[in-house]
Design an enzyme around this catalytic site. Structure first.
Site, PDB file in Angstrom:
ATOM      1  N   ASP A  25       5.127 -17.993 -24.021  1.00 47.53           N
ATOM      2  CA  ASP A  25       6.320 -18.808 -24.022  1.00 47.53           C
ATOM      3  C   ASP A  25       7.256 -18.267 -22.896  1.00 47.53           C
ATOM      4  O   ASP A  25       7.048 -17.293 -22.267  1.00 47.53           O
ATOM      5  CB  ASP A  25       7.271 -18.233 -25.310  1.00 47.53           C
ATOM      6  CG  ASP A  25       8.457 -19.044 -25.875  1.00 47.53           C
ATOM      7  OD1 ASP A  25       8.180 -20.296 -25.282  1.00 47.53           O
ATOM      8  OD2 ASP A  25       8.937 -18.713 -26.680  1.00 47.53           O
ATOM      9  N   ASN A  73       4.701 -29.048 -30.648  1.00 45.20           N
ATOM     10  CA  ASN A  73       4.976 -29.636 -29.257  1.00 45.20           C
ATOM     11  C   ASN A  73       4.823 -31.117 -29.077  1.00 45.20           C
ATOM     12  O   ASN A  73       5.266 -31.576 -27.964  1.00 45.20           O
ATOM     13  CB  ASN A  73       4.015 -28.874 -28.358  1.00 45.20           C
ATOM     14  CG  ASN A  73       4.126 -27.481 -27.942  1.00 45.20           C
ATOM     15  OD1 ASN A  73       3.436 -26.698 -27.666  1.00 45.20           O
ATOM     16  ND2 ASN A  73       5.616 -27.223 -28.236  1.00 45.20           N
TER      17      ASN A  73
HETATM   18  C1  FPP Z   1       5.639 -22.498 -24.072  1.00 48.06           C
HETATM   19  O1  FPP Z   1       6.469 -22.446 -22.754  1.00 48.06           O
HETATM   20  C2  FPP Z   1       4.039 -22.836 -23.460  1.00 48.06           C
HETATM   21  C3  FPP Z   1       3.570 -24.155 -23.636  1.00 48.06           C
HETATM   22  C4  FPP Z   1       4.032 -24.992 -24.714  1.00 48.06           C
HETATM   23  C5  FPP Z   1       2.358 -24.532 -22.927  1.00 48.06           C
HETATM   24  C6  FPP Z   1       1.336 -23.472 -22.498  1.00 48.06           C
HETATM   25  C7  FPP Z   1       0.566 -24.009 -21.576  1.00 48.06           C
HETATM   26  C8  FPP Z   1      -0.024 -23.445 -20.460  1.00 48.06           C
HETATM   27  C9  FPP Z   1       0.370 -21.731 -20.325  1.00 48.06           C
HETATM   28  C10 FPP Z   1      -0.734 -24.056 -19.431  1.00 48.06           C
HETATM   29  C11 FPP Z   1      -2.120 -24.447 -19.681  1.00 48.06           C
HETATM   30  C12 FPP Z   1      -2.855 -23.748 -20.789  1.00 48.06           C
HETATM   31  C13 FPP Z   1      -4.148 -23.423 -20.791  1.00 48.06           C
HETATM   32  C14 FPP Z   1      -5.017 -22.586 -21.784  1.00 48.06           C
HETATM   33  C15 FPP Z   1      -4.985 -24.177 -19.523  1.00 48.06           C
HETATM   34  P1  FPP Z   1       7.839 -23.477 -22.995  1.00 48.06           P
HETATM   35  O2  FPP Z   1       7.692 -24.645 -22.768  1.00 48.06           O
HETATM   36  O3  FPP Z   1       8.027 -23.367 -24.683  1.00 48.06           O
HETATM   37  O4  FPP Z   1       8.840 -22.360 -22.430  1.00 48.06           O
HETATM   38  P2  FPP Z   1      10.401 -22.452 -22.741  1.00 48.06           P
HETATM   39  O5  FPP Z   1      10.742 -21.688 -24.329  1.00 48.06           O
HETATM   40  O6  FPP Z   1      11.073 -21.595 -21.756  1.00 48.06           O
HETATM   41  O7  FPP Z   1      11.006 -23.759 -22.928  1.00 48.06           O
END
Ligand code: FPP
Length: 254
Positions: A25, A73
């Site tokens: 996250d 998501n």
């Molecule tokens: C959460 O951060 C992250 C995600 C929803 C996506 C995770 C994806 C990756 C790390 C990249 C690709 C992964 C792989 C396995 C190839 P957020 O967007 O919720 O952050 P925030 O809470 O600050 O808004």
């Protein structure tokens, strides 16, 4: 550099969690702090995925599950969903060689039917090409939520009852566990969430009944090998009682 070496030396390799699950996250906030679009954070999160998977495999962890895309998501703006799908396609394709070099098998849990066809294609290929790898199973949770997985398991069990191959009295915890997406995946001993949020957000709900939780204040793109070591060391200092008393634990261990 010295610090890294010290931390890894402090990890007790004989008492590793067999399965570590991670809620990655903070990508969006990491990007926003730099005046960039959210996708910049996701792109930079890939390096953290690489480092974490490598560190876990090097230590001897057998299963690593990463929450890469939740059912919720799908509600994000279309641009961000498209960018995440594209990132998955590119990353999975780019990483097949590294996965094979490190003897890591790629697997998936989640409602994969809903994924973009190109992602499904890349995933199928990567899973096939890494199927013989034995050092660690890297699970990506995609279009995943714990409640969805439990509902999916209930549906499978109900079908067996309807077909007459199972009676309601035979339904027990073992059967429910075996009806999850990956029946051979053991429950995680350790769940890590980054970005200073204290929730488990519908991740592995059934499997985390006794899981130790570790909350890191780091945003996911800043998460490095030493952060994983820190979480494992913290876990190793805890006493896991599974409902027993301290005395019973001490007695059992002699
Ligand atoms: C959460 O951060 C992250 C995600 C929803 C996506 C995770 C994806 C990756 C790390 C990249 C690709 C992964 C792989 C396995 C190839 P957020 O967007 O919720 O952050 P925030 O809470 O600050 O808004």
């Amino acid at each position: 550099m010295m610090e890294n070496n010290n931390l890894i030396d402090t990890v007790d390799k004989t008492r590793l969690p067999k399965h570590i699950a991670i809620i990655m996250d903070g990508n969006g906030r990491w990007a926003q702090q730099r005046g960039e679009q959210r996708v910049f954070g996701h792109n930079n999160g890939v390096q953290s995925v690489r480092e974490t998977a490598e560190a876990a495999a090097e230590l001897g962890v057998k299963y690593l599950t990463l929450y890469a895309f939740s059912t919720e998501n799908w509600n994000r703006p279309k641009d961000e969903v498209d960018a995440l799908m594209h990132l998955l396609v590119v990353t999975i394709n780019n990483e097949i060689k590294t996965l094979n070099d490190n003897n890591i098998r790629l697997r998936v849990i989640g409602n994969i039917q809903c994924m973009d066809p190109q992602v499904k294609k890349e995933l199928a290929e990567a899973m096939e090409k890494t199927a013989g790898n034995t050092r660690m199973d890297l699970f990506l949770a995609l279009s995943y939520s714990g409640r969805w997985e439990i509902v999916d398991a209930i549906r499978k069990i109900a079908q067996q009852v309807k077909d007459g191959t199972l009676s309601p009295g035979q339904i027990n915890e073992k059967l429910v566990s075996a009806s999850m997406n990956a029946p051979d995946l053991p429950d995680p001993e350790l769940l890590i969430r980054t970005s200073g949020e204290y929730r488990t957000s519908n991740f592995l709900m059934w499997q985390t009944a006794y899981t130790e939780l570790f909350f890191s204040s780091k945003l996911w793109p800043d998460f490095r090998k030493e952060d994983l070591y820190e979480a494992i060391i913290d876990f190793q200092h805890r006493e896991r009682r599974f409902g027993k008393t301290s005395e019973q634990i001490i007695n059992c261990k002699g």
